[in-house]
Design a protein around this motif. Structure first.
Motif, PDB file in Angstrom:
ATOM      1  N   LYS A 160       5.220   1.334 -18.024  1.00  0.00           N
ATOM      2  CA  LYS A 160       4.393   0.995 -18.145  1.00  0.00           C
ATOM      3  C   LYS A 160       3.653   1.031 -16.636  1.00  0.00           C
ATOM      4  O   LYS A 160       2.310   1.425 -16.780  1.00  0.00           O
ATOM      5  CB  LYS A 160       4.198  -0.798 -18.835  1.00  0.00           C
ATOM      6  CG  LYS A 160       4.629  -1.812 -17.152  1.00  0.00           C
ATOM      7  CD  LYS A 160       4.394  -3.022 -17.664  1.00  0.00           C
ATOM      8  CE  LYS A 160       5.426  -4.355 -17.364  1.00  0.00           C
ATOM      9  NZ  LYS A 160       4.707  -4.248 -16.511  1.00  0.00           N
ATOM     10  N   THR A 161       4.699   0.779 -15.661  1.00  0.00           N
ATOM     11  CA  THR A 161       4.356   0.702 -14.375  1.00  0.00           C
ATOM     12  C   THR A 161       3.716   2.569 -14.792  1.00  0.00           C
ATOM     13  O   THR A 161       2.423   3.190 -12.946  1.00  0.00           O
ATOM     14  CB  THR A 161       4.830   0.710 -13.235  1.00  0.00           C
ATOM     15  OG1 THR A 161       5.206  -0.753 -13.558  1.00  0.00           O
ATOM     16  CG2 THR A 161       5.232   1.051 -12.148  1.00  0.00           C
ATOM     17  N   THR A 162       4.131   3.820 -14.644  1.00  0.00           N
ATOM     18  CA  THR A 162       4.004   5.228 -14.732  1.00  0.00           C
ATOM     19  C   THR A 162       3.179   5.144 -15.422  1.00  0.00           C
ATOM     20  O   THR A 162       1.876   5.782 -15.062  1.00  0.00           O
ATOM     21  CB  THR A 162       5.208   5.805 -15.599  1.00  0.00           C
ATOM     22  OG1 THR A 162       6.238   5.513 -14.538  1.00  0.00           O
ATOM     23  CG2 THR A 162       4.909   7.478 -15.677  1.00  0.00           C
ATOM     24  N   LEU A 163       2.194   4.887 -16.352  1.00  0.00           N
ATOM     25  CA  LEU A 163       1.282   4.614 -17.121  1.00  0.00           C
ATOM     26  C   LEU A 163      -0.320   4.099 -16.201  1.00  0.00           C
ATOM     27  O   LEU A 163      -0.993   4.470 -16.081  1.00  0.00           O
ATOM     28  CB  LEU A 163       1.501   3.966 -18.334  1.00  0.00           C
ATOM     29  CG  LEU A 163       2.233   4.497 -19.031  1.00  0.00           C
ATOM     30  CD1 LEU A 163       2.202   3.859 -20.650  1.00  0.00           C
ATOM     31  CD2 LEU A 163       1.318   5.917 -20.301  1.00  0.00           C
ATOM     32  N   VAL A 164       0.171   2.708 -15.802  1.00  0.00           N
ATOM     33  CA  VAL A 164      -0.233   2.237 -15.065  1.00  0.00           C
ATOM     34  C   VAL A 164      -1.369   3.248 -13.793  1.00  0.00           C
ATOM     35  O   VAL A 164      -2.469   3.434 -14.049  1.00  0.00           O
ATOM     36  CB  VAL A 164      -0.127   0.663 -14.459  1.00  0.00           C
ATOM     37  CG1 VAL A 164      -0.789   0.312 -13.046  1.00  0.00           C
ATOM     38  CG2 VAL A 164      -0.004  -0.055 -15.903  1.00  0.00           C
ATOM     39  N   ASN A 165       0.230   3.588 -12.935  1.00  0.00           N
ATOM     40  CA  ASN A 165      -0.078   4.710 -12.010  1.00  0.00           C
ATOM     41  C   ASN A 165      -1.462   5.868 -12.363  1.00  0.00           C
ATOM     42  O   ASN A 165      -2.051   6.504 -11.273  1.00  0.00           O
ATOM     43  CB  ASN A 165       1.143   5.059 -11.917  1.00  0.00           C
ATOM     44  CG  ASN A 165       1.281   4.052 -10.804  1.00  0.00           C
ATOM     45  OD1 ASN A 165       0.894   3.723 -10.136  1.00  0.00           O
ATOM     46  ND2 ASN A 165       3.026   4.214 -10.649  1.00  0.00           N
ATOM     47  N   HIS A 166      -0.829   6.398 -13.394  1.00  0.00           N
ATOM     48  CA  HIS A 166      -1.826   6.971 -14.417  1.00  0.00           C
ATOM     49  C   HIS A 166      -3.177   7.295 -14.374  1.00  0.00           C
ATOM     50  O   HIS A 166      -4.375   7.747 -14.060  1.00  0.00           O
ATOM     51  CB  HIS A 166      -1.114   7.438 -15.906  1.00  0.00           C
ATOM     52  CG  HIS A 166      -2.067   8.765 -16.130  1.00  0.00           C
ATOM     53  ND1 HIS A 166      -1.894   9.553 -15.922  1.00  0.00           N
ATOM     54  CD2 HIS A 166      -2.790   8.146 -17.300  1.00  0.00           C
ATOM     55  CE1 HIS A 166      -3.104  11.158 -16.438  1.00  0.00           C
ATOM     56  NE2 HIS A 166      -3.962  10.022 -17.485  1.00  0.00           N
ATOM     57  N   LEU A 167      -3.203   5.814 -14.950  1.00  0.00           N
ATOM     58  CA  LEU A 167      -4.969   5.119 -15.016  1.00  0.00           C
ATOM     59  C   LEU A 167      -5.589   5.045 -13.305  1.00  0.00           C
ATOM     60  O   LEU A 167      -6.507   5.391 -13.293  1.00  0.00           O
ATOM     61  CB  LEU A 167      -5.673   3.619 -15.444  1.00  0.00           C
ATOM     62  CG  LEU A 167      -4.638   3.790 -17.232  1.00  0.00           C
ATOM     63  CD1 LEU A 167      -4.377   2.244 -17.146  1.00  0.00           C
ATOM     64  CD2 LEU A 167      -5.746   4.536 -18.320  1.00  0.00           C
ATOM     65  N   LEU A 168      -4.896   4.616 -12.894  1.00  0.00           N
ATOM     66  CA  LEU A 168      -4.729   3.920 -11.638  1.00  0.00           C
ATOM     67  C   LEU A 168      -5.702   5.772 -11.080  1.00  0.00           C
ATOM     68  O   LEU A 168      -6.215   5.993  -9.533  1.00  0.00           O
ATOM     69  CB  LEU A 168      -4.257   3.814 -10.183  1.00  0.00           C
ATOM     70  CG  LEU A 168      -4.187   2.187 -10.778  1.00  0.00           C
ATOM     71  CD1 LEU A 168      -3.238   1.775  -9.742  1.00  0.00           C
ATOM     72  CD2 LEU A 168      -5.702   1.668  -9.835  1.00  0.00           C
TER      73      LEU A 168
END
Length: 192
Positions: free
Chosen positions: A18-26
Motif C-alpha cells: 500500500k505504501t508503494t501505491l500511495v507513493n505512486h499517487l503522490l
C-alpha cells in the motif's frame, strides 16, 4: 466539518504494497491536488524516515495525552504498545488549504475516517496476491524485528476480512497494473 475537498483513504494488509501505491499517487500530487496526511505513531523511527514527513513520532505518553485531549480523528493500538493515529489539526489544515487529502492508514482507522467523512471519502483496500507473497514482501523489506514480523503476519487474515467492507478492493499482484488502477479510481472519484 464541511469541506468541499475530497478524502482518499488507502489501507491494506501488511505486505500488500500500500505504501508503494500511495507513493505512486503522490507523483500526481499537483494534478490531483493532493496532500498527504502524516500519521502520528509511537513506534521507533526506521532508517531513512523523517519525523513530520513519514510520521509524527511521539512517545507513548505524548500520544496518550493527545487521546485524552481528543486531538485524534482516529487512533488505534495497532500492535501491543504501538499506537497510530490521525491528528485532527493536520487534517483540517490540509482541507482548509483547499486540497484533497490522502490517507495511508490501518484498516480500522480507514473505517473510522470513512464513517466521519462519508460520501466525501473513498476507501481503497490494497490486497496482496496471497498471504505467502505478503510474508515474503515483509521479510524482504527487512524493517521489522522477528517479533514485529510475527505480529504483522498474525493480523493479515483479519485485515483482509475488514478490507472487504471498504469501497474498493485492489489486488496488488502486478505493480504497474495496480498503479494504473489506483490512479484511475482516485481520478474518477475526484471527477478530474
Amino acid at each position: 466539518m464541511s469541506h468541499a475537498n475530497k478524502v482518499i483513504i488507502i489501507s491494506g494488509a501488511s505486505g500488500s504494497g500500500k505504501t508503494t501505491l500511495v507513493n505512486h499517487l503522490l507523483t500526481y500530487q499537483i494534478e490531483l491536488n493532493l496532500d498527504f496526511s502524516v500519521s502520528a505513531c509511537t513506534r521507533k523511527k526506521r532508517q531513512l524516515e523523517t519525523s513530520g514527513k513519514h510520521y509524527v513520532f511521539l512517545s507513548k505518553e505524548e500520544f496518550k495525552n493527545k487521546i485524552a485531549l481528543n486531538e485524534f480523528l482516529e487512533w488505534e493500538e495497532v500492535y501491543s504498545g504501538c499506537f497510530y493515529g490521525t491528528l485532527k489539526a493536520s487534517t483540517n489544515k490540509i482541507l482548509d488549504a483547499g486540497q484533497n487529502i490522502l490517507f495511508d492508514v490501518d484498516v480500522k482507522g480507514a473505517h473510522k475516517i470513512k464513517d466521519y467523512f462519508k460520501s466525501q471519502a473513498i476507501s481503497i483496500f490494497i490486497q496482496p496476491p496471497s498471504i505467502a507473497i505478503a510474508k515474503a514482501r515483509l521479510i524482504n523489506r527487512g524493517t521489522d524485528s522477528g517479533q514485529e514480523l510475527n505480529m504483522r503476519l498474525s493480523k493479515i487474515k483479519h485485515e483482509i476480512e475488514l478490507g472487504q467492507k471498504m469501497d474498493y478492493q485492489l489486488l496488488n499482484g502486478e505493480l504497474d497494473v495496480a498503479q494504473k488502477e489506483i490512479y484511475n479510481l482516485v481520478k474518477n472519484f475526484l471527477h478530474l
